[in-house]
Design a protein around this motif. Structure first.
Motif, PDB file in Angstrom:
ATOM      1  N   GLU A  73       0.998  -1.052  -0.130  1.00 25.52           N
ATOM      2  CA  GLU A  73      -0.022   0.055  -0.155  1.00 25.52           C
ATOM      3  C   GLU A  73       0.831   1.216   0.005  1.00 25.52           C
ATOM      4  OE1 GLU A  73      -3.504   0.353   0.371  1.00 25.52           O
ATOM      5  OE2 GLU A  73      -3.846  -1.967   0.148  1.00 25.52           O
ATOM      6  N   GLY A  74       0.462   2.200  -0.639  1.00 25.81           N
ATOM      7  CA  GLY A  74       1.284   3.257  -0.754  1.00 25.81           C
ATOM      8  C   GLY A  74       0.339   4.630  -1.224  1.00 25.81           C
ATOM      9  N   LYS A  75       1.332   5.899  -1.250  1.00 29.31           N
ATOM     10  CA  LYS A  75       0.618   6.982  -1.509  1.00 29.31           C
ATOM     11  C   LYS A  75       0.750   7.117  -3.036  1.00 29.31           C
ATOM     12  CE  LYS A  75       1.446   9.195   2.937  1.00 29.31           C
ATOM     13  NZ  LYS A  75       2.048  10.492   3.534  1.00 29.31           N
ATOM     14  N   GLU A  76       1.741   6.576  -3.466  1.00 26.57           N
ATOM     15  CA  GLU A  76       1.568   6.606  -4.967  1.00 26.57           C
ATOM     16  C   GLU A  76       1.908   5.284  -5.592  1.00 26.57           C
ATOM     17  OE1 GLU A  76       4.192  10.972  -5.250  1.00 26.57           O
ATOM     18  OE2 GLU A  76       5.286   8.845  -5.387  1.00 26.57           O
ATOM     19  N   TYR A  77       1.592   5.212  -6.943  1.00 25.65           N
ATOM     20  CA  TYR A  77       1.897   4.061  -7.760  1.00 25.65           C
ATOM     21  C   TYR A  77       2.415   4.250  -9.106  1.00 25.65           C
ATOM     22  CZ  TYR A  77      -2.863   4.901 -10.167  1.00 25.65           C
ATOM     23  OH  TYR A  77      -3.627   5.469 -10.973  1.00 25.65           O
ATOM     24  N   LEU A  78       3.035   3.170  -9.624  1.00 29.76           N
ATOM     25  CA  LEU A  78       3.527   3.312 -10.971  1.00 29.76           C
ATOM     26  C   LEU A  78       2.430   3.224 -12.057  1.00 29.76           C
ATOM     27  CD1 LEU A  78       6.080   3.301 -12.775  1.00 29.76           C
ATOM     28  CD2 LEU A  78       5.881   0.627 -12.869  1.00 29.76           C
ATOM     29  N   GLY A  79       2.353   4.255 -12.680  1.00 26.49           N
ATOM     30  CA  GLY A  79       1.144   4.518 -13.471  1.00 26.49           C
ATOM     31  C   GLY A  79       1.482   4.459 -15.008  1.00 26.49           C
ATOM     32  N   GLY A  80       2.843   4.205 -15.270  1.00 24.42           N
ATOM     33  CA  GLY A  80       3.319   4.152 -16.564  1.00 24.42           C
ATOM     34  C   GLY A  80       4.791   4.527 -16.666  1.00 24.42           C
ATOM     35  N   PHE A  81       5.649   4.075 -17.841  1.00 25.82           N
ATOM     36  CA  PHE A  81       6.916   4.041 -17.910  1.00 25.82           C
ATOM     37  C   PHE A  81       7.392   4.173 -19.314  1.00 25.82           C
ATOM     38  CE2 PHE A  81       5.706  -0.233 -18.805  1.00 25.82           C
ATOM     39  CZ  PHE A  81       6.355  -0.692 -19.890  1.00 25.82           C
ATOM     40  N   THR A  82       8.597   4.718 -19.332  1.00 24.73           N
ATOM     41  CA  THR A  82       9.043   4.893 -20.673  1.00 24.73           C
ATOM     42  C   THR A  82      10.652   4.315 -20.761  1.00 24.73           C
ATOM     43  OG1 THR A  82       7.758   7.097 -21.189  1.00 24.73           O
ATOM     44  CG2 THR A  82       9.974   6.553 -22.442  1.00 24.73           C
ATOM     45  N   VAL A  83      11.195   3.682 -21.612  1.00 23.91           N
ATOM     46  CA  VAL A  83      12.569   3.100 -21.523  1.00 23.91           C
ATOM     47  C   VAL A  83      13.200   4.079 -22.790  1.00 23.91           C
ATOM     48  CG1 VAL A  83      14.176   1.365 -21.973  1.00 23.91           C
ATOM     49  CG2 VAL A  83      11.897   0.913 -20.933  1.00 23.91           C
ATOM     50  N   ILE A  84      14.321   4.784 -22.425  1.00 25.68           N
ATOM     51  CA  ILE A  84      15.104   5.509 -23.470  1.00 25.68           C
ATOM     52  C   ILE A  84      16.527   5.159 -23.375  1.00 25.68           C
ATOM     53  CG2 ILE A  84      13.541   7.583 -22.991  1.00 25.68           C
ATOM     54  CD1 ILE A  84      15.909   8.793 -21.344  1.00 25.68           C
ATOM     55  N   ARG A  85      17.328   5.487 -24.527  1.00 27.69           N
ATOM     56  CA  ARG A  85      18.827   5.629 -24.428  1.00 27.69           C
ATOM     57  C   ARG A  85      19.247   6.966 -24.636  1.00 27.69           C
ATOM     58  NH1 ARG A  85      17.059   3.162 -29.405  1.00 27.69           N
ATOM     59  NH2 ARG A  85      16.974   0.739 -29.111  1.00 27.69           N
ATOM     60  N   ALA A  86      20.333   7.246 -23.676  1.00 26.64           N
ATOM     61  CA  ALA A  86      20.666   8.448 -23.416  1.00 26.64           C
ATOM     62  C   ALA A  86      22.363   8.301 -23.246  1.00 26.64           C
ATOM     63  CB  ALA A  86      20.242   8.991 -22.004  1.00 26.64           C
ATOM     64  N   ALA A  87      22.898   9.208 -23.480  1.00 31.25           N
ATOM     65  CA  ALA A  87      24.362   9.185 -23.537  1.00 31.25           C
ATOM     66  C   ALA A  87      24.955   8.827 -22.191  1.00 31.25           C
ATOM     67  CB  ALA A  87      24.862  10.411 -24.059  1.00 31.25           C
TER      68      ALA A  87
END
Length: 116
Positions: A73-87
């Motif tokens: 139980e928490g005050k926030e939850y994972l609603g979405g995500f993005t995987v990126i490539r970065a230097a």
């Protein structure tokens, strides 16, 4: 380039914002995704259903207990995500800042293991 996970956290117990606000957020996310794609940094991303749609598998001895709902139980939850490539982390954080401003939600930026 390393891959980074940008996790989007939503407040628990709150429904969707009004449609006009949400439409603006989705437009801005679309712009960011287009820019990530043009820069060769986009890997994958998607929103998630609410935490009550989750199924949790917990090992218990030689068995696995299957339960509905979120692990904690928490005050926030994972609603979405993005995987990126970065230097590097600085570049990944800059993309994360853009998502935070667009969504008005907390964004966690985390590198994947085993890369560069």
């Amino acid at each position: 380039m390393k891959q980074y996970l940008l996790s989007i956290y939503q407040p628990a117990g709150e429904g969707l914002p009004d449609p006009e606000f949400l439409a603006g957020v989705m437009r801005e996310i679309g712009v960011i995704r287009d820019e990530l794609t043009a820069a060769g940094c986009w890997v994958f991303g998607q929103g998630l259903h609410a935490p009550e749609t989750a199924t949790v598998l917990r090992p218990k001895g030689d068995e696995v207990l299957v339960t509905d709902g979120p692990f904690v139980e928490g005050k926030e939850y994972l609603g979405g995500f993005t995987v990126i490539r970065a230097a590097d982390l600085d570049a990944a954080l800059e993309w994360g800042r853009r998502y935070a401003l667009a969504t008005t939600l907390p964004i966690e930026v985390r590198p994947f293991q085993g890369e560069g």
